[in-house]
Design an enzyme around this catalytic site. Structure first.
Site, PDB file in Angstrom:
ATOM      1  N   SER A  17       0.808  -1.214   0.000  1.00  0.00           N
ATOM      2  CA  SER A  17       0.000   0.000   0.000  1.00  0.00           C
ATOM      3  C   SER A  17       0.848   1.274   0.000  1.00  0.00           C
ATOM      4  O   SER A  17       0.440   2.280  -0.575  1.00  0.00           O
ATOM      5  CB  SER A  17      -0.977   0.004   1.174  1.00  0.00           C
ATOM      6  OG  SER A  17      -0.286  -0.110   2.403  1.00  0.00           O
ATOM      7  N   HIS A  72       1.339   4.569   4.315  1.00  0.00           N
ATOM      8  CA  HIS A  72       0.611   5.279   3.265  1.00  0.00           C
ATOM      9  C   HIS A  72       1.142   6.709   3.140  1.00  0.00           C
ATOM     10  O   HIS A  72       1.345   7.205   2.028  1.00  0.00           O
ATOM     11  CB  HIS A  72      -0.882   5.316   3.567  1.00  0.00           C
ATOM     12  CG  HIS A  72      -1.499   3.957   3.667  1.00  0.00           C
ATOM     13  ND1 HIS A  72      -2.702   3.742   4.280  1.00  0.00           N
ATOM     14  CD2 HIS A  72      -1.071   2.743   3.242  1.00  0.00           C
ATOM     15  CE1 HIS A  72      -2.999   2.459   4.215  1.00  0.00           C
ATOM     16  NE2 HIS A  72      -2.019   1.835   3.593  1.00  0.00           N
TER      17      HIS A  72
END
Length: 107
Positions: A17, A72
């Site tokens: 991610s 992230h």
């Protein structure tokens, strides 16, 4: 993330991610007004980026959902910084694009 959680035996971090965030934010730097779909809802990429960063900061501080939100954020920052290091003129392009909104779908 590692230093923050090195003594937490329940902490796991696995996935791509952060890399996906890097690619997404590199794209947003190039085309901030492109329309992207988030859960089938269209949104300008730059607006999505603002909410994405805000949500990631909030959830990183809140914790408890077993998602590495700092990955992230780091990925997003890396995507932007990498693009700017490789081609500094992209910053001027980004500013020009921001000043001329034109909502265009991907593709």
């Amino acid at each position: 993330s590692y230093l923050k959680n090195q003594k937490n035996p329940n902490y796991l971090s696995l996935g791509a991610s952060g890399a996906v965030s890097a690619v997404l934010f590199a794209f947003i730097l190039l085309s901030p007004w492109s329309v992207i779909f988030v859960l089938f809802i269209p949104a300008p990429a730059i607006i999505y980026a603002v909410f994405y960063v805000g949500y990631s900061i909030w959830m990183d501080r809140r914790g408890g959902d077993r998602i590495n939100h700092s990955a992230h954020l780091a990925g997003a920052a890396f995507g932007v910084l990498f693009m700017l290091m490789m081609q500094p003129s992209i910053f001027n392009h980004f500013l020009r694009e921001l000043g001329n909104p034109s909502f265009r779908p991907l593709g």
